[in-house]
Design a protein around this motif. Structure first.
Motif, PDB file in Angstrom:
ATOM      1  N   LEU A  74     -13.371  20.522   8.022  1.00  0.00           N
ATOM      2  CA  LEU A  74     -14.591  20.434   7.226  1.00  0.00           C
ATOM      3  C   LEU A  74     -14.719  21.588   6.246  1.00  0.00           C
ATOM      4  O   LEU A  74     -15.676  21.620   5.460  1.00  0.00           O
ATOM      5  CB  LEU A  74     -15.817  20.403   8.150  1.00  0.00           C
ATOM      6  N   GLY A  75     -13.804  22.541   6.322  1.00  0.00           N
ATOM      7  CA  GLY A  75     -13.801  23.650   5.380  1.00  0.00           C
ATOM      8  C   GLY A  75     -14.253  24.978   5.944  1.00  0.00           C
ATOM      9  O   GLY A  75     -14.247  25.987   5.238  1.00  0.00           O
ATOM     10  N   HIS A  76     -14.636  25.012   7.218  1.00  0.00           N
ATOM     11  CA  HIS A  76     -15.099  26.250   7.824  1.00  0.00           C
ATOM     12  C   HIS A  76     -13.917  27.099   8.290  1.00  0.00           C
ATOM     13  O   HIS A  76     -12.825  26.592   8.538  1.00  0.00           O
ATOM     14  CB  HIS A  76     -16.021  25.947   9.006  1.00  0.00           C
ATOM     15  N   ARG A  77     -14.144  28.399   8.415  1.00  0.00           N
ATOM     16  CA  ARG A  77     -13.141  29.329   8.937  1.00  0.00           C
ATOM     17  C   ARG A  77     -13.470  29.597  10.410  1.00  0.00           C
ATOM     18  O   ARG A  77     -14.574  30.039  10.726  1.00  0.00           O
ATOM     19  CB  ARG A  77     -13.145  30.621   8.120  1.00  0.00           C
ATOM     20  N   VAL A  78     -12.504  29.338  11.278  1.00  0.00           N
ATOM     21  CA  VAL A  78     -12.755  29.378  12.715  1.00  0.00           C
ATOM     22  C   VAL A  78     -11.843  30.391  13.394  1.00  0.00           C
ATOM     23  O   VAL A  78     -10.618  30.353  13.214  1.00  0.00           O
ATOM     24  CB  VAL A  78     -12.551  27.990  13.357  1.00  0.00           C
ATOM     25  N   THR A  79     -12.456  31.279  14.160  1.00  0.00           N
ATOM     26  CA  THR A  79     -11.717  32.213  15.005  1.00  0.00           C
ATOM     27  C   THR A  79     -11.835  31.744  16.450  1.00  0.00           C
ATOM     28  O   THR A  79     -12.944  31.553  16.956  1.00  0.00           O
ATOM     29  CB  THR A  79     -12.274  33.639  14.886  1.00  0.00           C
ATOM     30  N   VAL A  80     -10.708  31.537  17.097  1.00  0.00           N
ATOM     31  CA  VAL A  80     -10.692  31.087  18.487  1.00  0.00           C
ATOM     32  C   VAL A  80     -10.267  32.251  19.377  1.00  0.00           C
ATOM     33  O   VAL A  80      -9.216  32.855  19.166  1.00  0.00           O
ATOM     34  CB  VAL A  80      -9.717  29.907  18.684  1.00  0.00           C
ATOM     35  N   VAL A  81     -11.098  32.560  20.362  1.00  0.00           N
ATOM     36  CA  VAL A  81     -10.774  33.580  21.355  1.00  0.00           C
ATOM     37  C   VAL A  81     -10.509  32.880  22.678  1.00  0.00           C
ATOM     38  O   VAL A  81     -11.359  32.140  23.188  1.00  0.00           O
ATOM     39  CB  VAL A  81     -11.933  34.594  21.516  1.00  0.00           C
ATOM     40  N   ASP A  82      -9.319  33.087  23.240  1.00  0.00           N
ATOM     41  CA  ASP A  82      -8.962  32.432  24.489  1.00  0.00           C
ATOM     42  C   ASP A  82      -7.999  33.340  25.256  1.00  0.00           C
ATOM     43  O   ASP A  82      -7.142  33.989  24.648  1.00  0.00           O
ATOM     44  CB  ASP A  82      -8.295  31.083  24.217  1.00  0.00           C
ATOM     45  N   PRO A  83      -8.113  33.387  26.584  1.00  0.00           N
ATOM     46  CA  PRO A  83      -7.228  34.268  27.356  1.00  0.00           C
ATOM     47  C   PRO A  83      -5.813  33.727  27.537  1.00  0.00           C
ATOM     48  O   PRO A  83      -4.923  34.465  27.961  1.00  0.00           O
ATOM     49  CB  PRO A  83      -7.937  34.374  28.709  1.00  0.00           C
ATOM     50  N   SER A  84      -5.579  32.459  27.216  1.00  0.00           N
ATOM     51  CA  SER A  84      -4.278  31.836  27.488  1.00  0.00           C
ATOM     52  C   SER A  84      -3.355  31.871  26.274  1.00  0.00           C
ATOM     53  O   SER A  84      -3.647  31.235  25.255  1.00  0.00           O
ATOM     54  CB  SER A  84      -4.488  30.382  27.920  1.00  0.00           C
ATOM     55  N   PRO A  85      -2.217  32.556  26.369  1.00  0.00           N
ATOM     56  CA  PRO A  85      -1.243  32.534  25.263  1.00  0.00           C
ATOM     57  C   PRO A  85      -0.728  31.127  24.974  1.00  0.00           C
ATOM     58  O   PRO A  85      -0.490  30.779  23.822  1.00  0.00           O
ATOM     59  CB  PRO A  85      -0.113  33.446  25.758  1.00  0.00           C
ATOM     60  N   ASN A  86      -0.559  30.322  26.020  1.00  0.00           N
ATOM     61  CA  ASN A  86      -0.079  28.962  25.824  1.00  0.00           C
ATOM     62  C   ASN A  86      -1.076  28.128  25.022  1.00  0.00           C
ATOM     63  O   ASN A  86      -0.688  27.340  24.145  1.00  0.00           O
ATOM     64  CB  ASN A  86       0.195  28.290  27.170  1.00  0.00           C
ATOM     65  N   ALA A  87      -2.360  28.302  25.330  1.00  0.00           N
ATOM     66  CA  ALA A  87      -3.386  27.571  24.585  1.00  0.00           C
ATOM     67  C   ALA A  87      -3.402  28.003  23.125  1.00  0.00           C
ATOM     68  O   ALA A  87      -3.541  27.169  22.219  1.00  0.00           O
ATOM     69  CB  ALA A  87      -4.757  27.794  25.219  1.00  0.00           C
ATOM     70  N   LEU A  88      -3.248  29.295  22.887  1.00  0.00           N
ATOM     71  CA  LEU A  88      -3.251  29.788  21.504  1.00  0.00           C
ATOM     72  C   LEU A  88      -2.017  29.308  20.743  1.00  0.00           C
ATOM     73  O   LEU A  88      -2.087  29.046  19.535  1.00  0.00           O
ATOM     74  CB  LEU A  88      -3.341  31.311  21.494  1.00  0.00           C
TER      75      LEU A  88
END
Length: 272
Positions: A74-88
């Motif tokens: 949709l055009g937004h800038r998203v930062t994802v914080v997650d503890p799992s390297p596999n998920a990232l």
């Protein structure tokens, strides 16, 4: 006389899916449709209020990007914080495949150490979905999520509902486990329960208000979806769209919050 079961007119009311819009839509959409609509509506209002079409969104515990990638589209800038390297890693691949890798950033961390990896007060919206069930201190988690918001920002909080778990165990014939969940302070039905903690709508709204936000809306999520046999949805023409319509209407009715599998709270900062 007003009908107590009719949902009030509200800018937060989720839009029901269009019947017949996509017969191949996966049944998994039942798990996210209501929340996606509420979040998108909140971001649309925020964009209109700020005059910025591209907003800064923080997705704590965002995993492989189920919400982040569509928001980036949709055009937004998203930062994802997650503890799992596999998920990232999966997030990066998914964002690249969607052509939005320039608008999605993944960083390893969790909500308790949030400001070790992101800035305070830097986001128009914070998503905290499926996080509070697993943290040591839910109140601290919510406070950190709120502290990441800009003035006028919004918090999308999604967590496991107590009532839905009790109802599911009872309907499966596990009556002792259903009673155990009701009596347990964390809403767990036994040692084999994979969810460490569940909440009532009152508990979640109290956490949000305790962190200094107002309550914009409360929704029950997956009120019926987890109780309906999959074969009924998968084989009957139009059943998926009809069930999505039913979920959208029931989501706002307080009478159904107590039996929802998940609960969604939209928190709003002063100035929203």
């Amino acid at each position: 006389m007003s009908d107590p079961m009719r949902p009030p007119a509200s800018p937060h009311r989720p839009r029901a899916a269009s019947p017949g819009s996509d017969p191949s839509r996966p049944r998994a959409s039942l798990r996210t449709a209501v929340v996606r609509e509420v979040v998108q509506d909140a971001l649309d209002r925020r964009a209109k209020a700020t005059g910025r079409q591209a907003l800064e969104v923080l997705d704590t515990g965002g995993g492989s990007g189920n919400f982040a990638v569509p928001l980036a589209r949709l055009g937004h800038r998203v930062t994802v914080v997650d503890p799992s390297p596999n998920a990232l890693f999966a997030l990066a691949r998914r964002a690249a495949e969607a052509g939005v890798d320039d608008r999605v950033r993944g960083v390893q961390g969790d909500v308790h150490g949030l400001f070790d990896v992101v800035e305070r007060g830097g986001y128009d919206a914070v998503l905290c979905h499926g996080v509070l069930e697993y943290v040591d201190d839910p109140a601290e988690g919510v406070r950190n999520a709120v502290a990441a918001l800009r003035p006028g920002g919004v918090l999308s909080l999604l967590a496991a509902g107590l009532g839905g778990a009790v109802l599911a165990r009872a309907l499966a014939g596990h009556f002792t486990e259903a009673r155990q969940a009701l009596a347990d302070p964390d809403g767990r039905w036994g040692t084999g329960d994979p969810v460490p903690r569940r909440f009532t709508a009152e508990q979640l709204t109290s956490l949000v208000e305790g962190a200094g936000l107002g309550i914009g809306a409360v929704h029950g999520v997956r009120v019926f979806a987890d109780l309906v046999p999959g074969v009924l949805v998968d084989t009957q023409p139009g059943a998926l769209d009809a069930l999505l319509e039913l979920e959208a209407v029931a989501a706002e009715l307080p009478a159904f919050h107590s039996v929802a599998t998940q609960l969604h709270v939209l928190g709003e900062t002063p100035g929203t």
